[in-house]
Design a protein around this motif. Structure first.
Motif: not given
Ligand code: UDP
Ligand code: MG
Length: 320
Positions: A93-99, A201-203
């Motif tokens: 998973m990505d780290a950017d909380l988009q997943n 969205e990316r936060v």
């Protein structure tokens, strides 16, 4: 009996996200009662990502860190995480909380039910602009025409893979890696379980892939790495040009020698030019196919250099 999962998170300048993501993951894992290791792959971040990962490791011994010596890219980060993982399933998973972490929970449920691979699909487009949507459709259509493996649309690198299949993936001793394509080589991806989700969205932080550069790289890679079709296209082009040249040549011969009409000079010249172009393209295409095949095999360089940190006192280097 299913045991534990490895969650591999690629991070490049994600200081604004890693702690929140860890918090959400810990919460979800607690509720789901699953044993896990959480592997943060720090892909040469120049912000406080690594520092925060160390802080997380102090409060949670499930946290492992793979620290790259520099930025090697998202694919390398996923591969490294996979290579160091020990779980019975690996979640990327990505780290950017988009997943969304809730989707990780769903993937684990599916895996417990017996799925070997769980893929995800974004329900919403990243961009709702109609032109963008149209371009995406055309892009994937063209891509799948050219490539021999199927590259599905809106399927991010957010997925669960059972250990059995992870071991299959590890057999690919390739440098230029592309997960999406590799999965298609192992199994019929049209039959695997897919969990749909809405990507928020990316936060914090910003996307590292601006101006669709990632899509461009994906397109070129998926055609060149999994297919020699474009090279055959060159050969077909050569055949096409060859036919035109033969047509023109025949025309010149009939006009001049059979009907006795004076032939315009351009036809003869065009015939000669198209003929030699066809021969050159044919040769180039043939050589290209071989070079393409060599290119796929020959670059055996390490994909990354990293330090593996289970706890601060136990650093390991490069998979020793
Ligand atoms: N990432 C990485 N190395 C890179 C670029 C990105 O590990 O060189 C990570 C990034 O931190 C994120 C994930 O890969 O966790 C996806 O990147 P990003 O969100 O920038 O891509 P997008 O979601 O916009 O396609
Ligand atoms: Mg993102």
């Amino acid at each position: 009996m299913k045991k534990n999962v490895s969650i591999v998170i690629s991070c490049y300048n994600e200081e604004g996200n890693v702690k929140e993501l860890h918090h959400q993951l810990a919460d979800m894992l607690g509720k789901a009662k699953v044993d896990a290791e959480i592997i943060f792959v720090n892909d040469g971040s120049v912000d406080r990502t690594l520092l925060f990962c160390h802080e997380l490791q102090k409060i949670d011994k499930r946290v492992k860190i793979v620290n790259f010596t520099k930025n090697f890219g998202h694919e390398a980060a996923m591969i490294a995480g996979m290579e160091y993982s020990k779980g019975d399933a690996v979640i990327f998973m990505d780290a950017d909380l988009q997943n969304p972490v809730s989707v990780v929970g769903k993937m684990i449920e599916e895996w417990k039910k017996g799925e070997k691979i769980v893929l995800t699909r974004r329900r919403n487009y990243v961009n709702n602009n109609i032109i963008y949507k149209l371009c995406t459709k055309v892009f994937y259509f063209g891509l799948n025409m050219l490539s021999e493996v199927r590259i599905p649309k809106a399927m991010p690198d957010f997925r669960l893979i059972d250990r059995e299949y992870v071991e299959f993936l590890k057999k690919f001793d390739e440098r230029d890696v592309m997960f999406r394509g590799m999965l298609s080589l192992i199994t019929d991806v049209s039959k695997v379980k897919i969990v749909e989700y809405d990507s928020p969205e990316r936060v914090a932080g910003e996307t590292k892939y601006k101006f669709g550069l990632r899509s461009m790289k994906l397109a070129i890679d998926s055609v060149l790495q999994f297919s020699v079709r474009p090279l055959y296209l060159v050969v077909w082009l050569a055949v096409f040009v060859g036919i035109i040249s033969v047509g023109l040549g025949t025309y010149v011969i009939i006009e001049r020698f059979i009907l006795g009409n004076p032939t315009p000079g351009y036809a003869a010249i065009m015939s000669a030019i198209t003929f030699s172009t066809a021969v050159i393209l044919f040769a180039l295409g043939g050589i290209g196919i071989y070079i393409g095949k060599i290119h796929l095999e020959v670059k055996k360089r390490p994909l990354y250099f990293a330090e593996y940190i289970e706890s601060k006192s136990n650093p390991r280097k490069n998979g020793e």
